[in-house]
Scaffold this active site. Structure first.
Site, PDB file in Angstrom:
ATOM      1  N   SER A  93     -40.561 -44.599 -64.075  1.00 37.23           N
ATOM      2  CA  SER A  93     -41.920 -44.554 -64.632  1.00 37.23           C
ATOM      3  C   SER A  93     -41.875 -45.185 -66.016  1.00 37.23           C
ATOM      4  O   SER A  93     -40.846 -45.132 -66.696  1.00 37.23           O
ATOM      5  CB  SER A  93     -42.387 -43.105 -64.752  1.00 37.23           C
ATOM      6  OG  SER A  93     -43.563 -43.036 -65.532  1.00 37.23           O
ATOM      7  N   TYR A 148     -40.342 -34.509 -67.669  1.00 32.99           N
ATOM      8  CA  TYR A 148     -40.669 -35.656 -66.814  1.00 32.99           C
ATOM      9  C   TYR A 148     -40.106 -36.950 -67.420  1.00 32.99           C
ATOM     10  O   TYR A 148     -39.432 -37.731 -66.735  1.00 32.99           O
ATOM     11  CB  TYR A 148     -42.183 -35.746 -66.630  1.00 32.99           C
ATOM     12  CG  TYR A 148     -42.613 -36.851 -65.692  1.00 32.99           C
ATOM     13  CD1 TYR A 148     -42.437 -36.730 -64.324  1.00 32.99           C
ATOM     14  CD2 TYR A 148     -43.192 -38.021 -66.182  1.00 32.99           C
ATOM     15  CE1 TYR A 148     -42.823 -37.743 -63.455  1.00 32.99           C
ATOM     16  CE2 TYR A 148     -43.587 -39.040 -65.322  1.00 32.99           C
ATOM     17  CZ  TYR A 148     -43.396 -38.899 -63.962  1.00 32.99           C
ATOM     18  OH  TYR A 148     -43.775 -39.911 -63.106  1.00 32.99           O
TER      19      TYR A 148
HETATM   20  N1  NAP Z   1     -48.958 -41.504 -60.156  1.00 31.18           N
HETATM   21  C1  NAP Z   1     -48.482 -42.090 -61.226  1.00 31.18           C
HETATM   22  O1  NAP Z   1     -49.219 -42.414 -62.163  1.00 31.18           O
HETATM   23  C2  NAP Z   1     -47.009 -42.402 -61.315  1.00 31.18           C
HETATM   24  C3  NAP Z   1     -46.598 -43.255 -62.354  1.00 31.18           C
HETATM   25  C4  NAP Z   1     -45.260 -43.552 -62.477  1.00 31.18           C
HETATM   26  C5  NAP Z   1     -44.342 -43.035 -61.560  1.00 31.18           C
HETATM   27  N2  NAP Z   1     -44.779 -42.219 -60.567  1.00 31.18           N
HETATM   28  C6  NAP Z   1     -43.766 -41.693 -59.635  1.00 31.18           C
HETATM   29  O2  NAP Z   1     -44.130 -42.023 -58.316  1.00 31.18           O
HETATM   30  C7  NAP Z   1     -43.515 -41.098 -57.418  1.00 31.18           C
HETATM   31  C8  NAP Z   1     -44.546 -40.622 -56.413  1.00 31.18           C
HETATM   32  O3  NAP Z   1     -45.538 -39.860 -57.101  1.00 31.18           O
HETATM   33  P1  NAP Z   1     -47.082 -39.935 -56.760  1.00 31.18           P
HETATM   34  O4  NAP Z   1     -47.775 -40.351 -57.997  1.00 31.18           O
HETATM   35  O5  NAP Z   1     -47.286 -40.682 -55.511  1.00 31.18           O
HETATM   36  O6  NAP Z   1     -47.401 -38.382 -56.620  1.00 31.18           O
HETATM   37  P2  NAP Z   1     -47.744 -37.475 -55.361  1.00 31.18           P
HETATM   38  O7  NAP Z   1     -48.935 -37.976 -54.657  1.00 31.18           O
HETATM   39  O8  NAP Z   1     -47.749 -36.089 -55.915  1.00 31.18           O
HETATM   40  O9  NAP Z   1     -46.496 -37.676 -54.396  1.00 31.18           O
HETATM   41  C9  NAP Z   1     -45.259 -37.083 -54.622  1.00 31.18           C
HETATM   42  C10 NAP Z   1     -44.480 -37.178 -53.328  1.00 31.18           C
HETATM   43  O10 NAP Z   1     -43.165 -36.654 -53.566  1.00 31.18           O
HETATM   44  C11 NAP Z   1     -42.889 -35.713 -52.555  1.00 31.18           C
HETATM   45  N3  NAP Z   1     -41.989 -34.679 -53.049  1.00 31.18           N
HETATM   46  C12 NAP Z   1     -42.084 -33.967 -54.185  1.00 31.18           C
HETATM   47  N4  NAP Z   1     -41.079 -33.091 -54.270  1.00 31.18           N
HETATM   48  C13 NAP Z   1     -40.345 -33.251 -53.140  1.00 31.18           C
HETATM   49  C14 NAP Z   1     -39.186 -32.625 -52.632  1.00 31.18           C
HETATM   50  N5  NAP Z   1     -38.557 -31.651 -53.307  1.00 31.18           N
HETATM   51  N6  NAP Z   1     -38.692 -33.036 -51.440  1.00 31.18           N
HETATM   52  C15 NAP Z   1     -39.307 -34.019 -50.743  1.00 31.18           C
HETATM   53  N7  NAP Z   1     -40.397 -34.669 -51.180  1.00 31.18           N
HETATM   54  C16 NAP Z   1     -40.906 -34.270 -52.352  1.00 31.18           C
HETATM   55  C17 NAP Z   1     -44.228 -35.119 -52.151  1.00 31.18           C
HETATM   56  O11 NAP Z   1     -44.172 -34.637 -50.829  1.00 31.18           O
HETATM   57  P3  NAP Z   1     -44.181 -33.090 -50.402  1.00 31.18           P
HETATM   58  O12 NAP Z   1     -44.934 -32.332 -51.450  1.00 31.18           O
HETATM   59  O13 NAP Z   1     -44.856 -33.117 -49.068  1.00 31.18           O
HETATM   60  O14 NAP Z   1     -42.733 -32.717 -50.306  1.00 31.18           O
HETATM   61  C18 NAP Z   1     -45.104 -36.355 -52.213  1.00 31.18           C
HETATM   62  O15 NAP Z   1     -45.037 -37.067 -51.004  1.00 31.18           O
HETATM   63  C19 NAP Z   1     -42.927 -39.989 -58.298  1.00 31.18           C
HETATM   64  O16 NAP Z   1     -41.549 -40.191 -58.446  1.00 31.18           O
HETATM   65  C20 NAP Z   1     -43.635 -40.178 -59.622  1.00 31.18           C
HETATM   66  O17 NAP Z   1     -42.879 -39.695 -60.693  1.00 31.18           O
HETATM   67  C21 NAP Z   1     -46.095 -41.895 -60.418  1.00 31.18           C
END
Ligand code: NAP
Length: 248
Positions: free
Chosen positions: A135, A148
């Site tokens: 990120s 984070y």
């Molecule tokens: N959204 C942003 O602005 C942003 C920016 C930079 C980076 N990111 C990164 O992008 C990635 C995805 O995040 P997102 O924004 O798409 O958020 P999200 O919609 O909350 O998705 C998170 C995903 O991670 C899975 N997850 C979480 N804990 C888990 C575990 N212990 N075991 C297996 N799966 C797990 C969740 O699935 P389950 O809950 O079904 O397990 C879900 O599919 C993350 O690494 C986040 O840090 C996001």
């Protein structure tokens, strides 16, 4: 024929990436805890011509991740692409012990649990791509985001080290540093999120970066420049700028 492994496919970026990579000849191994969400996604992938294989696994469970990897290695060999995407933001007031433990267990150890079981086989075969979800928050500790930001900074350093080790064997390693993307993770944010992207647009940029074998896939550019400059500034000057920005 290609095999792609995506963790955190049940929502947000992982969901969007699964849809984007779904095409004839592609087997998608999808990992998440909410298997009902994976089952909702599966028909859309089949419609696009892909073969989804669903794994209801918590990425923090090293044994289960190793078992899943062993099964895959025994049948199809290592994936052509691994996207270690699963991640959590942690509590709103996120600088404490509990949040640090929760966030590191998923964001850091979960990524190792995803990548490490495959790395020796990928190096031996001399092929494959690994993409780790970092990120832009990994460039500097941000208010209430200690755990984070620290987890993403850890991934950045770890990915550099693994890239150095793996690329001479023909395995490419990328770190993905998105800015703000509309997902379940950011939906609850009460603060302004400049240059916000949809998950579909972010996924397109990620796919293009992975295809080019970029070491760092970072976007959107204005936010990349802001965080890089913030990280270069003397720390207290950075604090002052962040305080001013939060008052606006
Ligand atoms: N959204 C942003 O602005 C942003 C920016 C930079 C980076 N990111 C990164 O992008 C990635 C995805 O995040 P997102 O924004 O798409 O958020 P999200 O919609 O909350 O998705 C998170 C995903 O991670 C899975 N997850 C979480 N804990 C888990 C575990 N212990 N075991 C297996 N799966 C797990 C969740 O699935 P389950 O809950 O079904 O397990 C879900 O599919 C993350 O690494 C986040 O840090 C996001």
């Amino acid at each position: 024929m290609s095999t792609i492994l995506i963790t955190g496919a049940s929502s947000g970026l992982g969901w969007a990436l699964s849809l984007l990579y779904a095409e004839p000849g592609v087997t998608l191994h999808l990992v998440a805890r909410r298997s009902e969400r994976l089952r909702d996604l599966a028909p859309l992938l089949v419609e696009a011509g892909a073969r989804p294989v669903l794994h209801e696994i918590d990425v923090r469970d090293r044994k289960k991740m190793e078992e899943m990897a062993a099964g895959l290695l025994a049948t199809t060999g290592p994936p052509s692409l691994i996207i270690a995407n699963a991640g959590v933001r942690g509590e709103e007031d996120g600088n404490d012990f509990r949040t640090m433990e929760q966030v590191f267990d998923t964001n850091v150890m979960g990524v190792l649990n995803t990548v490490m079981p495959f790395l020796p086989a990928m190096k031996e075969e001399g092929r494959g791509r690994i993409a780790v979800m970092g990120s832009l928050a990994g460039y500097r500790g941000l208010p209430k985001g200690g755990a984070y930001c620290a987890s993403k900074a850890a991934l950045s350093a770890w990915t550099d080290a693994v890239r150095y080790e793996a690329e001479p064997f023909g395995v490419s390693v990328s770190l993905i540093n998105p800015g703000y993307v509309v997902t379940e993770m950011t939906r609850k944010n009460s603060y302004p999120m400049p240059f916000l992207l949809t998950a579909a647009e972010a996924a397109r940029r990620i796919r293009a970066g992975i295809a080019k074998g970029r070491a760092r896939i970072e976007f959107p550019l204005p936010l990349v420049l802001i965080v890089r400059i913030l990280a270069l500034l003397p720390p207290r000057l950075g604090d002052r700028i962040l305080r001013m920005a939060s008052r606006k």
